[in-house]
Design an enzyme around this catalytic site. Structure first.
Site, PDB file in Angstrom:
ATOM      1  N   ARG A 281       0.801  -1.226   0.000  1.00 47.29           N
ATOM      2  CA  ARG A 281       0.000   0.000   0.000  1.00 47.29           C
ATOM      3  C   ARG A 281       0.834   1.276   0.000  1.00 47.29           C
ATOM      4  O   ARG A 281       0.402   2.284  -0.532  1.00 47.29           O
ATOM      5  CB  ARG A 281      -0.926  -0.013   1.211  1.00 47.29           C
ATOM      6  CG  ARG A 281      -2.352  -0.169   0.757  1.00 47.29           C
ATOM      7  CD  ARG A 281      -3.342   0.069   1.792  1.00 47.29           C
ATOM      8  NE  ARG A 281      -2.867  -0.211   3.134  1.00 47.29           N
ATOM      9  CZ  ARG A 281      -3.688  -0.442   4.138  1.00 47.29           C
ATOM     10  NH1 ARG A 281      -4.974  -0.450   3.916  1.00 47.29           N
ATOM     11  NH2 ARG A 281      -3.238  -0.671   5.339  1.00 47.29           N
TER      12      ARG A 281
ATOM     13  N   ASP B 230      -2.599 -21.050  17.044  1.00 48.88           N
ATOM     14  CA  ASP B 230      -1.366 -20.441  16.550  1.00 48.88           C
ATOM     15  C   ASP B 230      -0.263 -21.475  16.311  1.00 48.88           C
ATOM     16  O   ASP B 230       0.563 -21.297  15.416  1.00 48.88           O
ATOM     17  CB  ASP B 230      -0.888 -19.390  17.571  1.00 48.88           C
ATOM     18  CG  ASP B 230       0.181 -18.481  16.997  1.00 48.88           C
ATOM     19  OD1 ASP B 230      -0.015 -17.975  15.876  1.00 48.88           O
ATOM     20  OD2 ASP B 230       1.218 -18.273  17.659  1.00 48.88           O
TER      21      ASP B 230
ATOM     22  N   LYS C  23       4.485 -20.104  25.679  1.00 45.58           N
ATOM     23  CA  LYS C  23       5.314 -18.898  25.696  1.00 45.58           C
ATOM     24  C   LYS C  23       5.828 -18.665  27.108  1.00 45.58           C
ATOM     25  O   LYS C  23       5.257 -19.164  28.073  1.00 45.58           O
ATOM     26  CB  LYS C  23       4.482 -17.702  25.248  1.00 45.58           C
ATOM     27  CG  LYS C  23       4.054 -17.819  23.797  1.00 45.58           C
ATOM     28  CD  LYS C  23       3.543 -16.525  23.253  1.00 45.58           C
ATOM     29  CE  LYS C  23       3.280 -16.624  21.777  1.00 45.58           C
ATOM     30  NZ  LYS C  23       4.478 -16.761  20.954  1.00 45.58           N
TER      31      LYS C  23
ATOM     32  N   LYS D  87      12.334 -26.428   7.738  1.00 42.95           N
ATOM     33  CA  LYS D  87      13.515 -26.544   8.595  1.00 42.95           C
ATOM     34  C   LYS D  87      14.326 -27.782   8.209  1.00 42.95           C
ATOM     35  O   LYS D  87      13.766 -28.843   7.939  1.00 42.95           O
ATOM     36  CB  LYS D  87      13.093 -26.633  10.068  1.00 42.95           C
ATOM     37  CG  LYS D  87      12.590 -25.297  10.596  1.00 42.95           C
ATOM     38  CD  LYS D  87      12.213 -25.422  12.052  1.00 42.95           C
ATOM     39  CE  LYS D  87      11.560 -24.171  12.570  1.00 42.95           C
ATOM     40  NZ  LYS D  87      12.484 -23.081  12.816  1.00 42.95           N
TER      41      LYS D  87
ATOM     42  N   GLU E  94       8.877 -21.523  23.860  1.00 40.09           N
ATOM     43  CA  GLU E  94       9.432 -20.199  23.588  1.00 40.09           C
ATOM     44  C   GLU E  94       9.707 -19.493  24.914  1.00 40.09           C
ATOM     45  O   GLU E  94       9.000 -19.735  25.897  1.00 40.09           O
ATOM     46  CB  GLU E  94       8.446 -19.356  22.790  1.00 40.09           C
ATOM     47  CG  GLU E  94       8.125 -19.918  21.424  1.00 40.09           C
ATOM     48  CD  GLU E  94       7.069 -19.080  20.706  1.00 40.09           C
ATOM     49  OE1 GLU E  94       7.446 -18.267  19.864  1.00 40.09           O
ATOM     50  OE2 GLU E  94       5.879 -19.233  21.020  1.00 40.09           O
TER      51      GLU E  94
ATOM     52  N   HIS F  24       1.846 -26.077  13.134  1.00 41.51           N
ATOM     53  CA  HIS F  24       3.223 -26.563  13.268  1.00 41.51           C
ATOM     54  C   HIS F  24       3.321 -27.923  13.969  1.00 41.51           C
ATOM     55  O   HIS F  24       3.954 -28.852  13.462  1.00 41.51           O
ATOM     56  CB  HIS F  24       4.074 -25.558  14.048  1.00 41.51           C
ATOM     57  CG  HIS F  24       4.059 -24.178  13.480  1.00 41.51           C
ATOM     58  ND1 HIS F  24       4.142 -23.926  12.132  1.00 41.51           N
ATOM     59  CD2 HIS F  24       3.963 -22.959  14.065  1.00 41.51           C
ATOM     60  CE1 HIS F  24       4.114 -22.622  11.925  1.00 41.51           C
ATOM     61  NE2 HIS F  24       3.994 -22.022  13.082  1.00 41.51           N
TER      62      HIS F  24
ATOM     63  N   LYS G 141       0.319 -18.328   6.908  1.00 44.23           N
ATOM     64  CA  LYS G 141      -0.579 -18.618   8.013  1.00 44.23           C
ATOM     65  C   LYS G 141      -1.054 -17.302   8.624  1.00 44.23           C
ATOM     66  O   LYS G 141      -0.344 -16.313   8.476  1.00 44.23           O
ATOM     67  CB  LYS G 141       0.098 -19.516   9.034  1.00 44.23           C
ATOM     68  CG  LYS G 141       0.956 -18.786  10.073  1.00 44.23           C
ATOM     69  CD  LYS G 141       1.304 -19.689  11.221  1.00 44.23           C
ATOM     70  CE  LYS G 141       1.554 -18.891  12.470  1.00 44.23           C
ATOM     71  NZ  LYS G 141       2.113 -19.553  13.590  1.00 44.23           N
TER      72      LYS G 141
ATOM     73  N   ASP H  74       3.954 -23.582   5.783  1.00 43.70           N
ATOM     74  CA  ASP H  74       4.154 -23.795   7.211  1.00 43.70           C
ATOM     75  C   ASP H  74       5.671 -23.855   7.345  1.00 43.70           C
ATOM     76  O   ASP H  74       6.299 -24.845   6.954  1.00 43.70           O
ATOM     77  CB  ASP H  74       3.529 -25.114   7.683  1.00 43.70           C
ATOM     78  CG  ASP H  74       3.656 -25.252   9.191  1.00 43.70           C
ATOM     79  OD1 ASP H  74       4.730 -24.907   9.730  1.00 43.70           O
ATOM     80  OD2 ASP H  74       2.703 -25.698   9.835  1.00 43.70           O
ATOM     81  N   HIS H  75       6.263 -22.795   7.879  1.00 47.33           N
ATOM     82  CA  HIS H  75       7.720 -22.708   7.757  1.00 47.33           C
ATOM     83  C   HIS H  75       8.430 -23.807   8.552  1.00 47.33           C
ATOM     84  O   HIS H  75       9.595 -24.086   8.296  1.00 47.33           O
ATOM     85  CB  HIS H  75       8.231 -21.310   8.129  1.00 47.33           C
ATOM     86  CG  HIS H  75       8.129 -20.979   9.572  1.00 47.33           C
ATOM     87  ND1 HIS H  75       6.997 -20.454  10.129  1.00 47.33           N
ATOM     88  CD2 HIS H  75       9.012 -21.116  10.575  1.00 47.33           C
ATOM     89  CE1 HIS H  75       7.194 -20.276  11.415  1.00 47.33           C
ATOM     90  NE2 HIS H  75       8.409 -20.675  11.723  1.00 47.33           N
TER      91      HIS H  75
HETATM   92  P1  NAD Z   1       2.345  -6.320   8.282  1.00 46.78           P
HETATM   93  O1  NAD Z   1       1.133  -5.708   8.893  1.00 46.78           O
HETATM   94  O2  NAD Z   1       3.683  -5.976   8.813  1.00 46.78           O
HETATM   95  O3  NAD Z   1       2.362  -5.942   6.723  1.00 46.78           O
HETATM   96  C1  NAD Z   1       1.228  -6.002   5.929  1.00 46.78           C
HETATM   97  C2  NAD Z   1       1.578  -5.660   4.494  1.00 46.78           C
HETATM   98  O4  NAD Z   1       0.360  -5.740   3.730  1.00 46.78           O
HETATM   99  C3  NAD Z   1       2.118  -4.241   4.289  1.00 46.78           C
HETATM  100  O5  NAD Z   1       3.137  -4.285   3.320  1.00 46.78           O
HETATM  101  C4  NAD Z   1       0.921  -3.474   3.750  1.00 46.78           C
HETATM  102  O6  NAD Z   1       1.250  -2.387   2.899  1.00 46.78           O
HETATM  103  C5  NAD Z   1       0.223  -4.549   2.956  1.00 46.78           C
HETATM  104  N1  NAD Z   1      -1.203  -4.241   2.762  1.00 46.78           N
HETATM  105  C6  NAD Z   1      -2.139  -4.032   3.713  1.00 46.78           C
HETATM  106  N2  NAD Z   1      -3.334  -3.758   3.135  1.00 46.78           N
HETATM  107  C7  NAD Z   1      -3.129  -3.784   1.797  1.00 46.78           C
HETATM  108  C8  NAD Z   1      -3.955  -3.576   0.669  1.00 46.78           C
HETATM  109  N3  NAD Z   1      -5.263  -3.271   0.781  1.00 46.78           N
HETATM  110  N4  NAD Z   1      -3.422  -3.714  -0.551  1.00 46.78           N
HETATM  111  C9  NAD Z   1      -2.108  -4.014  -0.702  1.00 46.78           C
HETATM  112  N5  NAD Z   1      -1.275  -4.235   0.317  1.00 46.78           N
HETATM  113  C10 NAD Z   1      -1.777  -4.116   1.555  1.00 46.78           C
HETATM  114  O7  NAD Z   1       2.082  -7.895   8.282  1.00 46.78           O
HETATM  115  P2  NAD Z   1       3.182  -9.076   8.329  1.00 46.78           P
HETATM  116  O8  NAD Z   1       3.584  -9.300   9.723  1.00 46.78           O
HETATM  117  O9  NAD Z   1       4.229  -8.835   7.306  1.00 46.78           O
HETATM  118  O10 NAD Z   1       2.296 -10.342   7.939  1.00 46.78           O
HETATM  119  C11 NAD Z   1       1.875 -10.620   6.623  1.00 46.78           C
HETATM  120  C12 NAD Z   1       1.190 -11.980   6.597  1.00 46.78           C
HETATM  121  O11 NAD Z   1       2.102 -12.971   7.016  1.00 46.78           O
HETATM  122  C13 NAD Z   1      -0.011 -12.089   7.551  1.00 46.78           C
HETATM  123  O12 NAD Z   1      -0.949 -12.956   6.976  1.00 46.78           O
HETATM  124  C14 NAD Z   1       0.593 -12.726   8.791  1.00 46.78           C
HETATM  125  O13 NAD Z   1      -0.365 -13.448   9.520  1.00 46.78           O
HETATM  126  C15 NAD Z   1       1.587 -13.676   8.145  1.00 46.78           C
HETATM  127  N6  NAD Z   1       2.685 -14.065   9.014  1.00 46.78           N
HETATM  128  C16 NAD Z   1       3.537 -13.135   9.515  1.00 46.78           C
HETATM  129  C17 NAD Z   1       4.584 -13.528  10.329  1.00 46.78           C
HETATM  130  C18 NAD Z   1       5.569 -12.532  10.858  1.00 46.78           C
HETATM  131  O14 NAD Z   1       6.533 -12.977  11.492  1.00 46.78           O
HETATM  132  N7  NAD Z   1       5.405 -11.259  10.645  1.00 46.78           N
HETATM  133  C19 NAD Z   1       4.764 -14.887  10.635  1.00 46.78           C
HETATM  134  C20 NAD Z   1       3.881 -15.828  10.094  1.00 46.78           C
HETATM  135  C21 NAD Z   1       2.860 -15.391   9.290  1.00 46.78           C
END
Ligand code: NAD
Length: 483
Positions: A51, A235, A331, A182, A216, A240, A148, A177-178
């Site tokens: 965005r 979660d 946790k 591993k 954790e 996992h 996820k 599923d990361h």
């Molecule tokens: P975040 O909130 O940090 O980032 C979200 C991203 O989505 C941003 O780049 C934002 O610009 C974009 N976005 C939001 N609305 C949008 C729209 N309408 N159009 C286009 N882009 C849009 O989220 P994150 O932590 O990076 O997580 C992303 C996904 O990965 C989620 O589904 C989360 O559950 C999953 N996930 C994250 C982690 C982690 O460690 N962060 C781990 C496992 C899974």
């Protein structure tokens, strides 16, 4: 040992959510490491799409900072980072609107693999799938990668599967599923199916029980709002721990091929018994000096969400009936460790007379210090008769394989390269995810109906005392939570 890196085909990888936390911490550093290893061909490109309004030059600065912060120690030559940044592009885009789609279409090339990583909230998966299709950005070889959580129950997972299936074939969908990426998890399959030694003993006749622990030390921290709607069951266990259980329990697939492996995993999930309430212990960590307790952290003094869960699970099939699987995750525990332990049965007769209880124990350690240890019983050295002692037969990969094993690829690196190669073996199939929710839902519904309140446990401990008692009733003990 020489490491063999085979470059993948040229690709355009679009990261929707390319400015998000996951992209910054895992996806971009992972791609950089593969670039350093020589696996990204010169024609490969990565396109961030999110965005935020920025241009490609600003995105390259963002990527550069992410690499420096999260890519870890690398033996990259000077100039490598610049070479990597040249592959980066950026398009501001709105998953729910028209902004950015024609610009993305102009960027995409026809003669390379197209992969779209949906690193955004699951609520946007359907919108992205629809718009990719609407703007002619897909073909039969296109792959999509989804993160996820894949649903929060069976109904929402089915809806997500339906939204994706409207535009993509199952063979194009890569559900991450990361844990499956591993190194040691894959080694588990190599150990089981690449050796004569273990498979004949891998059943309820010889295995007393199996423990799967993912502990954790951190609390929910800044993820409190999200976590409190989810809890350890959704979660961690539904995805996992369930995946680890499947790899331990599954029958040997006829070949190491995506659907053969996933068919066998699915059979395990379908063979799981419903879990009795007295075979589950849920917990919430309490405050410790300088750190708030769970309820304070999620800002809800009445929260009933579990930050810890331990459970006894039965697999009703010919191989495993009678051998319990004990799962636990939580946790703010004593140490950070992920480990699978296969505890074999005691000898049914000892020729050495009365001795302590000696067992063979196979431990598969996912983190930290990835490796496999087999506990064997030998004679205690020295005079004084035949006294037995258990010692570890240590299969430490770093010692045996040298540099090749000392810095294994991070799970994300491997999985993204598998997407480009078109190999779905380490990704969850839609029916697997639904079957896992079908097993999980009644357990969660039961807590809600009964108004179940989690037990408390001390931060930095091994979890609630009730979990220890649950195993003690079966005359068993948990492995120590140690790093
Ligand atoms: P975040 O909130 O940090 O980032 C979200 C991203 O989505 C941003 O780049 C934002 O610009 C974009 N976005 C939001 N609305 C949008 C729209 N309408 N159009 C286009 N882009 C849009 O989220 P994150 O932590 O990076 O997580 C992303 C996904 O990965 C989620 O589904 C989360 O559950 C999953 N996930 C994250 C982690 C982690 O460690 N962060 C781990 C496992 C899974």
């Amino acid at each position: 040992m020489v490491s063999r890196v085979i470059p993948v085909e040229p690709f355009d990888l679009v990261i929707f959510g390319g400015t998000g936390d996951l992209a910054r911490r895992k996806i971009l550093p992972g791609l950089f490491r593969r670039f350093c290893a020589g696996q990204m061909p010169p024609e490969a490109r990565v396109i961030g799409a999110a965005r935020a309004e920025m241009d490609t030059s600003a995105y390259r600065t963002f990527v550069s900072e992410a690499i420096q912060e999260f890519a870890g120690v690398l033996t990259c030559e000077d100039g490598t980072l610049d070479g990597f940044l040249e592959r980066m592009h950026y398009v501001p885009i709105d998953a729910r609107g028209e902004n950015g789609w024609s610009e993305l279409a102009d960027l995409m090339r026809d003669d390379v693999v197209r992969a779209y990583y949906f690193s955004v909230a699951p609520g946007l998966f359907g919108d992205l799938a629809e718009r990719l299709n609407l703007h002619g950005l897909t073909d039969e070889a296109t792959r999509i990668v989804v993160e996820k959580p894949f649903g929060r129950d069976l109904e929402t997972a089915r809806a997500l599967n339906r939204d994706l299936a409207a535009y993509f074939d199952e063979s194009q969908i890569y559900r991450i599923d990361h844990y499956l990426g591993k190194e040691t998890v894959q080694n588990l399959m190599a150990v089981r199916f690449g050796n004569m030694l273990f498979e004949p003993l891998w059943n309820s006749q010889y295995v007393d029980h199996i423990q799967i622990t993912v502990a954790e030390t951190v609390g929910v921290g800044g993820r409190g709002e999200y976590y409190d709607k989810s809890g350890a069951m959704r979660d961690m266990v539904q995805n996992h721990l369930m995946q680890l259980l499947c790899l331990i329990a599954m029958e040997p697939p006829s070949k190491f091929d995506p659907d053969a492996v996933r068919d066998e995993k699915l059979k395990v999930i379908r063979a799981l018994d419903p879990v009795e309430p007295h075979h589950i212990v849920r917990g919430q960590y309490e405050a410790e000096e300088g750190a708030p307790g769970y309820r304070e952290e999620v800002n809800d003094p009445r929260s009933r969400t579990e930050s810890y869960i331990a459970m006894k699970v039965g697999v009703s099939n010919w191989r495993w009936a009678g051998t319990p699987f004990y799962l636990r995750t939580g946790k703010r525990l004593k140490a950070r460790c992920s480990e699978i332990t296969v505890v074999f049965k005691a000898l049914n007769h000892s020729i050495f007379g009365e001795q302590e209880d000696h067992r063979n124990v196979l431990s598969i350690r996912l983190q930290p210090n990835e490796g496999i240890t087999l506990g064997v019983t030998i004679k205690e050295p020295g005079p004084g008769g035949m006294r037995l002692v258990d010692v570890p037969l240590d299969m430490s990969f770093a010692d045996a394989l040298g540099d090749h094993a000392s810095d294994p690829p991070d799970a994300y690196e491997r999985l993204i390269m598998d997407v480009i190669r078109g190999n779905q073996t380490l990704f969850m199939r839609g029916d697997e995810v639904e079957a896992a929710w079908a097993w999980t839902d009644p357990i969660i519904d039961g807590w809600e109906t009964r108004g179940d309140v989690p037990k408390t446990y001390d931060s930095g401990s091994e979890g609630p005392v009730d979990a220890v008692q649950m195993l003690a009733r079966d005359t068993r003990v948990w492995r120590k939570v140690a790093s």
